[in-house]
Design a protein around this motif. Sequence first.
Motif, short mmCIF file in Angstrom:
data_model
loop_
_atom_site.label_atom_id
_atom_site.label_comp_id
_atom_site.label_asym_id
_atom_site.label_seq_id
_atom_site.Cartn_x
_atom_site.Cartn_y
_atom_site.Cartn_z
N LEU A 1 15.18 52.30 44.65
CA LEU A 1 15.88 52.67 43.32
C LEU A 1 14.61 52.58 42.21
O LEU A 1 13.60 51.86 42.28
N GLU A 2 14.58 53.81 41.48
CA GLU A 2 13.36 53.88 40.35
C GLU A 2 14.51 53.97 39.04
O GLU A 2 14.27 55.19 38.43
N GLU B 1 17.71 53.96 38.90
CA GLU B 1 19.08 54.23 38.98
C GLU B 1 19.76 52.88 39.31
O GLU B 1 19.38 51.96 39.45
N PHE B 2 21.03 52.86 38.59
CA PHE B 2 21.73 51.74 38.53
C PHE B 2 21.18 50.46 37.72
O PHE B 2 21.37 49.42 37.85
N GLU C 1 14.81 48.94 39.09
CA GLU C 1 13.65 49.76 39.99
C GLU C 1 12.47 48.69 40.66
O GLU C 1 13.02 47.52 40.73
N VAL D 1 23.66 51.33 47.62
CA VAL D 1 24.21 52.53 46.51
C VAL D 1 24.54 53.49 47.47
O VAL D 1 24.14 53.83 48.46
N VAL E 1 24.96 57.12 48.86
CA VAL E 1 23.93 58.18 49.11
C VAL E 1 24.45 59.17 50.07
O VAL E 1 25.31 58.85 50.93
N ARG F 1 20.32 62.17 48.11
CA ARG F 1 20.35 61.94 46.53
C ARG F 1 21.28 60.68 46.51
O ARG F 1 22.23 60.42 47.32
N ILE F 2 21.03 60.03 45.21
CA ILE F 2 22.14 58.93 44.96
C ILE F 2 23.24 59.35 44.18
O ILE F 2 22.88 60.06 43.32
N PRO G 1 25.74 58.63 41.35
CA PRO G 1 26.12 57.71 40.43
C PRO G 1 27.23 57.14 40.28
O PRO G 1 28.40 57.90 40.80
N LYS H 1 28.88 45.83 36.65
CA LYS H 1 27.35 46.01 36.38
C LYS H 1 26.67 44.60 36.42
O LYS H 1 25.48 44.54 36.90
#
Length: 308
Positions: A254-255, A257-258, A261, A267, A269, A278-279, A281, A289
């Motif tokens: 993750l960079e 996302e959600f 990082e 997640v 995909v 791709r992820i 959302p 959260k």
Amino acid sequence: MKVTIVGAGAVGATTADNLIRRNVAEEIILLDIKEGFAEGKAQDMAQTAALLGFESKIKGVTNDYLSTAGSTVAVITSGIPRKPGMTREELIGTNANIVKSVVENLVKHSPDIIIVIVSNPMDTMTYLALKSSGLPKNRIIGMGGTLDSARFKYQLSEKLNASAADLNAIVIGGHGDTTMIPLIKHSTWNSIPVSNFLTAEEQAEIVHKTMVGGATLTSLIGTSAWYAPGAATAAVVESIVRDQGKLFTASVYLEGEFGQEDINLGVPVIINKKGWDRIIPLQLDEEDKEKFSKSADAVRAMNNVLKE
Ligand code: NAI
């Protein structure tokens, strides 16, 4: 196409068995460190071809990485599994050394390879594989959420007396008894929210049983499970090899996302011939959260053990 499976133990062999039965790859290399072990398992499986009618070839090797050259996908299941009472996290030291050296050997002989990590603690092993291999992030996939989501659907199907195939339910977050997040509020039975059928107590019970699903099996069997892990791993490999573009939960880098990082976490995909493409959302409410952020904290603490 060639698929390599490192670790011919319970999960590795079951993954291979699922793949050959469906002719997913022309050739499967099963590699283990234990002399003769992978050779034996591969021969045993190959001898089912006349009975089951598949064309895939499977070959077992002892630590011979030259035989893995030109693999499209590799699955890493090598390492030690959990014993009753152990957490996945307790496996870190031993499995980190194994995963690192296995990744190095695989990449040396198949520079374009896509690697699916199964060894536990899986999110941390996936992060380690990414950092130590230098491969693009899309080519390193951690398998855990696909299994946890299947177990979630099983628990729902038992309670609802429904077909698991009619259920839509996913588990995100870390692949640990306390870090996984079964998204009950997002779960549906043929598009109808499961909350229409289940009380809050029943929903909480399903979430709990999903989270301890692996540990429950470990205490029943005496070691960790392999049928569902093998089937889940084979499903991910098949989506890559056949470019199916299926949507799975997988542990990816993750960079942002959600809200996270520099971490690998489960997640949703799309998985296809590029690896994870791709992820997807998700609209999480504040409660989910918060759970995701706590899950990330726990996985990050585990990753930091590697850096010590
Ligand atoms: P197992 O003990 O049956 O098989 C592991 C195999 O790895 C053994 O045959 C061993 O000889 C081999 N091995 C050890 N070091 C090696 C090396 N350096 N190179 C090649 N092979 C090596 O264990 P099992 O049940 O198959 O589990 C494997 C791993 O997968 C464990 O870490 C377990 O916790 C994990 N797991 C992960 C799941 C997930 O959802 N991510 C689900 C189930 C298990």
